[in-house]
Design a protein around this motif. Sequence first.
Motif, PDB file in Angstrom:
ATOM      1  N   PRO A   1      -6.803   2.052  33.993  1.00 47.84           N
ATOM      2  CA  PRO A   1      -5.762   1.128  34.458  1.00 47.84           C
ATOM      3  C   PRO A   1      -5.555  -0.041  33.497  1.00 47.84           C
ATOM      4  O   PRO A   1      -6.487  -0.805  33.220  1.00 47.84           O
ATOM      5  CB  PRO A   1      -6.279   0.663  35.824  1.00 47.84           C
ATOM      6  CG  PRO A   1      -7.750   0.922  35.797  1.00 47.84           C
ATOM      7  CD  PRO A   1      -7.948   2.131  34.931  1.00 47.84           C
ATOM      8  N   GLY A   2      -4.322  -0.159  33.011  1.00 44.88           N
ATOM      9  CA  GLY A   2      -4.038  -1.164  31.984  1.00 44.88           C
ATOM     10  C   GLY A   2      -4.204  -2.588  32.445  1.00 44.88           C
ATOM     11  O   GLY A   2      -4.531  -3.474  31.647  1.00 44.88           O
ATOM     12  N   ALA A   3      -3.996  -2.849  33.739  1.00 45.07           N
ATOM     13  CA  ALA A   3      -4.096  -4.230  34.229  1.00 45.07           C
ATOM     14  C   ALA A   3      -5.463  -4.830  33.963  1.00 45.07           C
ATOM     15  O   ALA A   3      -5.590  -6.037  33.735  1.00 45.07           O
ATOM     16  CB  ALA A   3      -3.773  -4.269  35.722  1.00 45.07           C
ATOM     17  N   SER A   4      -6.507  -4.002  33.985  1.00 42.69           N
ATOM     18  CA  SER A   4      -7.863  -4.518  33.765  1.00 42.69           C
ATOM     19  C   SER A   4      -8.085  -4.947  32.319  1.00 42.69           C
ATOM     20  O   SER A   4      -8.970  -5.765  32.037  1.00 42.69           O
ATOM     21  CB  SER A   4      -8.898  -3.468  34.162  1.00 42.69           C
ATOM     22  OG  SER A   4      -8.853  -2.357  33.282  1.00 42.69           O
ATOM     23  N   LEU A   5      -7.305  -4.403  31.403  1.00 45.94           N
ATOM     24  CA  LEU A   5      -7.488  -4.690  29.982  1.00 45.94           C
ATOM     25  C   LEU A   5      -6.785  -5.970  29.548  1.00 45.94           C
ATOM     26  O   LEU A   5      -7.097  -6.523  28.494  1.00 45.94           O
ATOM     27  CB  LEU A   5      -6.981  -3.514  29.146  1.00 45.94           C
ATOM     28  CG  LEU A   5      -7.592  -2.152  29.483  1.00 45.94           C
ATOM     29  CD1 LEU A   5      -6.935  -1.065  28.644  1.00 45.94           C
ATOM     30  CD2 LEU A   5      -9.094  -2.144  29.261  1.00 45.94           C
TER      31      LEU A   5
ATOM     32  N   GLU B   1      -1.462  -2.323  24.400  1.00 43.81           N
ATOM     33  CA  GLU B   1      -0.469  -2.691  25.409  1.00 43.81           C
ATOM     34  C   GLU B   1       0.756  -1.792  25.329  1.00 43.81           C
ATOM     35  O   GLU B   1       1.342  -1.435  26.366  1.00 43.81           O
ATOM     36  CB  GLU B   1      -0.085  -4.157  25.248  1.00 43.81           C
ATOM     37  CG  GLU B   1      -1.218  -5.112  25.617  1.00 43.81           C
ATOM     38  CD  GLU B   1      -0.780  -6.560  25.634  1.00 43.81           C
ATOM     39  OE1 GLU B   1      -0.088  -6.949  26.597  1.00 43.81           O
ATOM     40  OE2 GLU B   1      -1.121  -7.291  24.685  1.00 43.81           O
ATOM     41  N   ALA B   2       1.159  -1.409  24.116  1.00 41.72           N
ATOM     42  CA  ALA B   2       2.296  -0.488  23.964  1.00 41.72           C
ATOM     43  C   ALA B   2       1.960   0.877  24.550  1.00 41.72           C
ATOM     44  O   ALA B   2       2.797   1.509  25.214  1.00 41.72           O
ATOM     45  CB  ALA B   2       2.673  -0.368  22.492  1.00 41.72           C
ATOM     46  N   ASP B   3       0.719   1.350  24.335  1.00 37.63           N
ATOM     47  CA  ASP B   3       0.290   2.630  24.907  1.00 37.63           C
ATOM     48  C   ASP B   3       0.284   2.568  26.435  1.00 37.63           C
ATOM     49  O   ASP B   3       0.674   3.539  27.105  1.00 37.63           O
ATOM     50  CB  ASP B   3      -1.111   2.991  24.404  1.00 37.63           C
ATOM     51  CG  ASP B   3      -1.127   3.460  22.954  1.00 37.63           C
ATOM     52  OD1 ASP B   3      -0.054   3.818  22.438  1.00 37.63           O
ATOM     53  OD2 ASP B   3      -2.222   3.461  22.353  1.00 37.63           O
TER      54      ASP B   3
ATOM     55  N   PHE C   1      -1.191   2.903  32.349  1.00 33.18           N
ATOM     56  CA  PHE C   1      -2.560   3.343  32.089  1.00 33.18           C
ATOM     57  C   PHE C   1      -2.787   3.503  30.589  1.00 33.18           C
ATOM     58  O   PHE C   1      -1.890   3.918  29.852  1.00 33.18           O
ATOM     59  CB  PHE C   1      -2.842   4.671  32.785  1.00 33.18           C
ATOM     60  CG  PHE C   1      -3.011   4.545  34.269  1.00 33.18           C
ATOM     61  CD1 PHE C   1      -4.278   4.448  34.832  1.00 33.18           C
ATOM     62  CD2 PHE C   1      -1.904   4.505  35.103  1.00 33.18           C
ATOM     63  CE1 PHE C   1      -4.442   4.328  36.201  1.00 33.18           C
ATOM     64  CE2 PHE C   1      -2.060   4.380  36.485  1.00 33.18           C
ATOM     65  CZ  PHE C   1      -3.325   4.286  37.030  1.00 33.18           C
ATOM     66  N   TRP C   2      -4.030   3.200  30.163  1.00 34.35           N
ATOM     67  CA  TRP C   2      -4.431   3.429  28.778  1.00 34.35           C
ATOM     68  C   TRP C   2      -4.814   4.892  28.643  1.00 34.35           C
ATOM     69  O   TRP C   2      -5.754   5.358  29.303  1.00 34.35           O
ATOM     70  CB  TRP C   2      -5.620   2.536  28.447  1.00 34.35           C
ATOM     71  CG  TRP C   2      -5.956   2.451  26.989  1.00 34.35           C
ATOM     72  CD1 TRP C   2      -5.177   2.766  25.918  1.00 34.35           C
ATOM     73  CD2 TRP C   2      -7.200   1.978  26.438  1.00 34.35           C
ATOM     74  NE1 TRP C   2      -5.835   2.530  24.736  1.00 34.35           N
ATOM     75  CE2 TRP C   2      -7.078   2.046  25.028  1.00 34.35           C
ATOM     76  CE3 TRP C   2      -8.384   1.504  26.995  1.00 34.35           C
ATOM     77  CZ2 TRP C   2      -8.111   1.661  24.185  1.00 34.35           C
ATOM     78  CZ3 TRP C   2      -9.409   1.116  26.156  1.00 34.35           C
ATOM     79  CH2 TRP C   2      -9.269   1.196  24.766  1.00 34.35           C
ATOM     80  N   PRO C   3      -4.101   5.653  27.820  1.00 32.95           N
ATOM     81  CA  PRO C   3      -4.382   7.090  27.728  1.00 32.95           C
ATOM     82  C   PRO C   3      -5.731   7.360  27.074  1.00 32.95           C
ATOM     83  O   PRO C   3      -6.292   6.515  26.371  1.00 32.95           O
ATOM     84  CB  PRO C   3      -3.225   7.631  26.893  1.00 32.95           C
ATOM     85  CG  PRO C   3      -2.735   6.467  26.104  1.00 32.95           C
ATOM     86  CD  PRO C   3      -2.960   5.256  26.969  1.00 32.95           C
TER      87      PRO C   3
ATOM     88  N   PRO D   1      -5.304  -9.195  18.067  1.00 28.16           N
ATOM     89  CA  PRO D   1      -3.856  -9.183  18.355  1.00 28.16           C
ATOM     90  C   PRO D   1      -3.148  -7.895  17.942  1.00 28.16           C
ATOM     91  O   PRO D   1      -2.357  -7.353  18.720  1.00 28.16           O
ATOM     92  CB  PRO D   1      -3.338 -10.388  17.563  1.00 28.16           C
ATOM     93  CG  PRO D   1      -4.513 -11.309  17.471  1.00 28.16           C
ATOM     94  CD  PRO D   1      -5.711 -10.411  17.354  1.00 28.16           C
ATOM     95  N   GLU D   2      -3.436  -7.388  16.731  1.00 28.43           N
ATOM     96  CA  GLU D   2      -2.723  -6.194  16.276  1.00 28.43           C
ATOM     97  C   GLU D   2      -3.145  -4.969  17.077  1.00 28.43           C
ATOM     98  O   GLU D   2      -2.305  -4.207  17.584  1.00 28.43           O
ATOM     99  CB  GLU D   2      -2.982  -5.968  14.773  1.00 28.43           C
ATOM    100  CG  GLU D   2      -2.188  -4.809  14.202  1.00 28.43           C
ATOM    101  CD  GLU D   2      -2.369  -4.682  12.696  1.00 28.43           C
ATOM    102  OE1 GLU D   2      -2.233  -3.553  12.196  1.00 28.43           O
ATOM    103  OE2 GLU D   2      -2.650  -5.702  12.030  1.00 28.43           O
ATOM    104  N   GLN D   3      -4.461  -4.763  17.216  1.00 27.90           N
ATOM    105  CA  GLN D   3      -4.955  -3.633  17.994  1.00 27.90           C
ATOM    106  C   GLN D   3      -4.560  -3.783  19.461  1.00 27.90           C
ATOM    107  O   GLN D   3      -4.180  -2.800  20.124  1.00 27.90           O
ATOM    108  CB  GLN D   3      -6.472  -3.527  17.868  1.00 27.90           C
ATOM    109  CG  GLN D   3      -7.082  -2.372  18.639  1.00 27.90           C
ATOM    110  CD  GLN D   3      -8.594  -2.345  18.530  1.00 27.90           C
ATOM    111  OE1 GLN D   3      -9.195  -3.103  17.780  1.00 27.90           O
ATOM    112  NE2 GLN D   3      -9.229  -1.477  19.300  1.00 27.90           N
ATOM    113  N   GLY D   4      -4.646  -5.010  19.967  1.00 30.96           N
ATOM    114  CA  GLY D   4      -4.274  -5.254  21.359  1.00 30.96           C
ATOM    115  C   GLY D   4      -2.820  -4.929  21.630  1.00 30.96           C
ATOM    116  O   GLY D   4      -2.478  -4.389  22.696  1.00 30.96           O
TER     117      GLY D   4
END
Length: 232
Positions: free
Chosen positions: A159-163, A120-122, A129-131, A113-116
Amino acid sequence: MAEFVLVAGAWLGAWAWDEVVPELRAAGHGAHPLTLSGVAERRSEPVGPQTHVQDIVSEVERRDLHGVVLVGHSYSGIPVGQAAERIGGRLARAVFVDSNVPAHGESFVSPWPEQGARVEADIAANGGFWPLPDTAELDDQGLSAEQLARFTRGATPHPGASLTDPAVLERPLGELPATYIKCLLDGPAPNPDVVELLKSDRWRLVEMNTGHWPMLSRPRELARILLEAAEA
């Protein structure tokens, strides 16, 4: 003859397998590195729910592959694990390379949860997108200066949607014939969910004394392990 379908983790395309593929083909097998939608040369393609799973299934079906060894590295263990059950009798074995593994209803980010929340904020701050990681995060992963340069040249935002896409599984993952490769520079033991899966008599563990990107740091050793997995 095995047909290897090779899927690299976040930020990376098919190019990441360039030094593994010749070793597999020289041994008489098919090798099919796959770039997922939204990264590398496919970075303009949209990504929604289950897109990466369908990318993998479609590659197997398009090439009419049988005796398939699906190889998922890092993030890509999640779509590979789902695709493995969807290709049915075409599958010979799944190989998870220092990877995450899918759990029904859970996403890449949900177990932490914390790392996630940070991921998600990034993603939100970078246009969905995840940088790319800071290169300092790769310093202790067994990569030479040249290998690190290859990573930074080839990597693209993910692509963030996949994460955040929840996995869909119809049966326990432990029922798949599978090999898990643990890269010891990235931690001495697999995650607890993998430890549980390794209790299955259909799963086996192999360790590599290298970092999280063995297709770059130890491509020949990784190829040898993949060849052995295909014979398991």
